[in-house]
Design a protein around this motif. Structure first.
Motif, PDB file in Angstrom:
ATOM      1  N   THR A  11     -47.178  38.780 -19.116  1.00 20.37           N
ATOM      2  CA  THR A  11     -46.384  39.713 -19.901  1.00 20.37           C
ATOM      3  C   THR A  11     -47.277  40.283 -20.982  1.00 20.37           C
ATOM      4  O   THR A  11     -47.913  39.524 -21.740  1.00 20.37           O
ATOM      5  N   ASP A  32     -48.942  35.026 -21.652  1.00 21.77           N
ATOM      6  CA  ASP A  32     -48.409  36.004 -22.603  1.00 21.77           C
ATOM      7  C   ASP A  32     -49.576  36.624 -23.348  1.00 21.77           C
ATOM      8  O   ASP A  32     -50.347  35.927 -24.023  1.00 21.77           O
ATOM      9  N   TRP A  43     -39.177  41.006 -32.925  1.00 22.64           N
ATOM     10  CA  TRP A  43     -39.228  41.391 -31.507  1.00 22.64           C
ATOM     11  C   TRP A  43     -40.273  40.563 -30.763  1.00 22.64           C
ATOM     12  O   TRP A  43     -40.025  40.085 -29.651  1.00 22.64           O
ATOM     13  N   LEU A  44     -41.442  40.376 -31.380  1.00 27.79           N
ATOM     14  CA  LEU A  44     -42.506  39.624 -30.725  1.00 27.79           C
ATOM     15  C   LEU A  44     -42.132  38.150 -30.596  1.00 27.79           C
ATOM     16  O   LEU A  44     -42.281  37.551 -29.518  1.00 27.79           O
ATOM     17  N   ARG A  60     -44.135  47.708 -27.328  1.00 25.39           N
ATOM     18  CA  ARG A  60     -43.341  47.609 -26.119  1.00 25.39           C
ATOM     19  C   ARG A  60     -43.847  46.435 -25.286  1.00 25.39           C
ATOM     20  O   ARG A  60     -44.911  45.884 -25.568  1.00 25.39           O
ATOM     21  N   ARG A  61     -43.101  46.103 -24.261  1.00 26.71           N
ATOM     22  CA  ARG A  61     -43.412  44.928 -23.439  1.00 26.71           C
ATOM     23  C   ARG A  61     -43.442  45.340 -21.976  1.00 26.71           C
ATOM     24  O   ARG A  61     -42.580  46.099 -21.522  1.00 26.71           O
ATOM     25  N   HIS A 104     -47.521  42.220 -24.385  1.00 26.45           N
ATOM     26  CA  HIS A 104     -46.820  42.627 -25.599  1.00 26.45           C
ATOM     27  C   HIS A 104     -47.758  43.583 -26.334  1.00 26.45           C
ATOM     28  O   HIS A 104     -48.735  43.153 -26.954  1.00 26.45           O
ATOM     29  N   ASP A 140     -39.165  36.777 -30.642  1.00 32.56           N
ATOM     30  CA  ASP A 140     -38.076  36.648 -29.663  1.00 32.56           C
ATOM     31  C   ASP A 140     -38.629  36.692 -28.240  1.00 32.56           C
ATOM     32  O   ASP A 140     -38.158  35.968 -27.353  1.00 32.56           O
ATOM     33  N   GLY A 141     -39.629  37.547 -28.016  1.00 27.88           N
ATOM     34  CA  GLY A 141     -40.257  37.618 -26.699  1.00 27.88           C
ATOM     35  C   GLY A 141     -40.950  36.325 -26.328  1.00 27.88           C
ATOM     36  O   GLY A 141     -40.927  35.897 -25.166  1.00 27.88           O
ATOM     37  N   SER A 180     -38.320  33.749 -25.191  1.00 24.59           N
ATOM     38  CA  SER A 180     -37.658  34.026 -23.912  1.00 24.59           C
ATOM     39  C   SER A 180     -38.654  34.168 -22.761  1.00 24.59           C
ATOM     40  O   SER A 180     -38.277  34.510 -21.643  1.00 24.59           O
ATOM     41  N   SER A 181     -39.935  33.892 -23.009  1.00 24.11           N
ATOM     42  CA  SER A 181     -40.975  34.134 -22.009  1.00 24.11           C
ATOM     43  C   SER A 181     -40.799  33.267 -20.767  1.00 24.11           C
ATOM     44  O   SER A 181     -40.444  32.087 -20.852  1.00 24.11           O
ATOM     45  N   ASN A 185     -44.146  43.694 -17.930  1.00 23.51           N
ATOM     46  CA  ASN A 185     -44.357  42.525 -17.079  1.00 23.51           C
ATOM     47  C   ASN A 185     -45.240  42.881 -15.890  1.00 23.51           C
ATOM     48  O   ASN A 185     -45.003  43.884 -15.216  1.00 23.51           O
TER      49      ASN A 185
END
Length: 522
Positions: free
Chosen positions: A309, A363, A350-351, A300-301, A311, A353-354, A357-358, A303
């Motif tokens: 962020t 991170d 998922w990672l 999960r992520r 991860h 892509d994160g 879009s960061s 903020n």
């Protein structure tokens, strides 16, 4: 230590009924009618403490688990086979004269009388205090806080830890962590160990090796009776992920450890299901993490404003079996197979892509096993740990490349597992010392696993791996401070865990400057 911190630790260290007696009386009066349905008084039920976790800018999870006998053999804490009402309060001060939220929950036998309250509608970046009541019993007071709003940078003090074996020592490092008054705590796995007690253990572990649900519940119950662990939970919100020992050493996906007493197939999946159920019951996780059979959604992520962020990864549930067997191996070509994965395809996407879009300044990957390459065999031969990312090289290199070629401004990996403090610079590839740096990795030692340790420097391994900058074989944790301009990491150690109450000191400190993925000794 500042007087305000001392005072808060005192308040958090005792039962809420003692620490804030006047406020507790108000809670008893307010909730008296809800407790009237109890068949008989249960006495003290908050023996396992309180916790909070999963902070967002507007919400938090509050946790407790009721137990009158925390180490009952059936794992149910001596509780009756019926639902028990619980009241909770959230306040802006320790005296509970500024209550902002309150409500009722129900602790049921099928969840080992655990309670997960998801509180929403809170103010961003705000400190709160919470407590529970059931019947006449009032819990200790916990401190928590929400994350800042997006767009906020500011500063974050965060501590991270892993590998707490109850039998191998006292949890003093948890108390020293609490004394740092962090805003957030990350636990990166091996929160508890599955093994039965051994003759040379410092403290006696109760029950057999954990295989059945009752075993796992009992083991978590014994751990949660530890006063140092309770204080660390009560001091700040936690973000948690498991590693292997919460289920069984070195398990991989649907494959048990080599030589396991639990055979591969339905028996191991039943053991995994039991372990996941007990883990959820004993952690401040959201309902979205509640297991479905032998599966749990743990990556999960989160903020922390626009400063960081997090991860949070799961490197156990979706991985391929270790190449060439467990442990450190030389000449294992299978580890280079490009199809091998420690994350699974979906989590990797998922990672990545994160990353793309960061919008965060930092991170941060909260995960379990050594990420950077590390040759553990000095000399011409090469030996790599097949249980770590080195056993899944292509998967690691794809993620490292994405970290260095995306919107990630500062990539940081936080790691547990290896019972040693390490610090490393992450390279895009490791074939050349001139390879592009893409991030930094901080590896925490254990809370107790490995017992006291020693002062050896492991210089031969450091010489073999020039991107690895530090090693220390003592117990402890890592304290970090994130700001817009830098990340500072302090490697905190205690000299022994074979006896309680050791003092803590900083063995080394490193600074990472904004937009510069290199370690600088402070």
């Amino acid at each position: 230590m500042p007087e305000s911190v001392n005072r808060r630790l005192f308040l958090l260290g005792g039962a809420g009924a003692v620490a804030v007696a006047a406020g507790a009386a108000g809670l008893t009066r307010a909730g008296a009618s809800e407790g009237a349905g109890l068949a008989q008084p249960l006495g003290e039920v908050f023996t396992l403490g309180v916790a909070s976790g999963e902070p967002t800018a507007t919400g938090i999870v509050l946790w407790t688990r009721l137990a009158v006998d925390p180490v009952a053999e059936n794992g149910l804490g001596g509780m009756p086979g019926r639902a028990v009402p619980v009241q909770w309060q959230l306040s802006k001060n320790e005296q509970f004269t500024k209550i902002v939220r309150a409500g009722n929950a129900v602790a049921t036998p099928d969840s080992a009388h655990s309670v997960h309250v998801e509180v929403e509608g809170l103010a961003p970046g705000t400190e709160y205090f919470y407590r529970f009541r059931s019947g006449k019993a009032v819990s200790r007071v916990g401190r928590t806080r929400t994350a800042p709003a997006l767009g906020t940078l500011g500063a974050l003090t965060m501590c991270f830890a892993s590998c707490a074996h109850y039998g191998e020592g006292y949890f003093t490092a948890y108390r020293r962590l609490a004394e740092d008054h962090p805003d957030l705590v990350l636990h990166l796995g091996d929160y508890q160990y599955e093994y039965a007690s051994k003759a040379k253990d410092v403290r006696k572990v109760l029950g057999p090796e954990t295989v059945e649900l009752a075993d796992y519940r009992l083991r978590h119950g014994q751990y949660k009776t530890d006063a140092d662990l309770q204080l660390a939970h009560a001091t700040a919100p936690w973000l948690v992920v498991f590693d292997d020992h919460e289920t069984e050493n070195n398990w991989a996906g649907e494959v048990p450890e080599a030589g396991s007493q639990t055979p591969r197939g339905p028996a191991f999946m039943a053991r995994r299901k039991a372990a996941f159920q007990a883990y959820y019951e004993n952690m401040p996780l959201r309902r979205s993490a509640k297991p479905h059979g032998s599966d749990i959604q743990l990556y999960r992520r989160l903020n922390w404003g626009s400063l960081a962020t997090f991860h949070m990864l799961d490197t156990r549930q979706y991985r391929d079996d270790q190449a060439c067997g467990d442990g450190v191996k030389a000449g294992c070509d299978e580890r280079l197979n490009p199809t091998r994965s420690i994350t699974g395809e979906r989590q990797e996407k998922w990672l990545v892509d994160g990353f793309h879009s960061s919008r965060a300044r930092w991170d941060v990957l909260g995960q379990q096993v050594f990420f950077s390459q590390i040759d553990l065999t000095p000399g011409a031969a090469e030996g790599y740990n097949m249980d770590a990312w080195d056993g899944y090289q292509a998967n690691r290199d794809r993620i490292a490349s994405a970290m260095g070629n995306s919107r990630v401004r500062n990539g940081v990996v936080l790691t547990g597992d290896v019972h040693r403090h390490w610090a490393a610079e992450i390279k895009e590839t490791y074939g050349s010392p001139d390879s592009k740096g893409v991030g930094t990795e901080f590896i925490t030692t254990s809370i107790t696993s490995g017992k006291d340790g020693d002062d050896g420097t492991n210089q031969a391994v450091l010489d073999e791996n020039p991107h690895v900058k530090f090693h220390k074989n003592r117990r402890g944790y890592v304290r970090t401070k994130f700001t817009a301009g830098e990340l500072r990491a302090d490697y905190r150690i205690v000299p022994f865990v074979s006896k309680p109450d050791a003092a803590a000191e900083t063995a080394a400190s490193f600074v990472v400057e904004d937009r510069s993925p290199a370690l600088h000794r402070a």
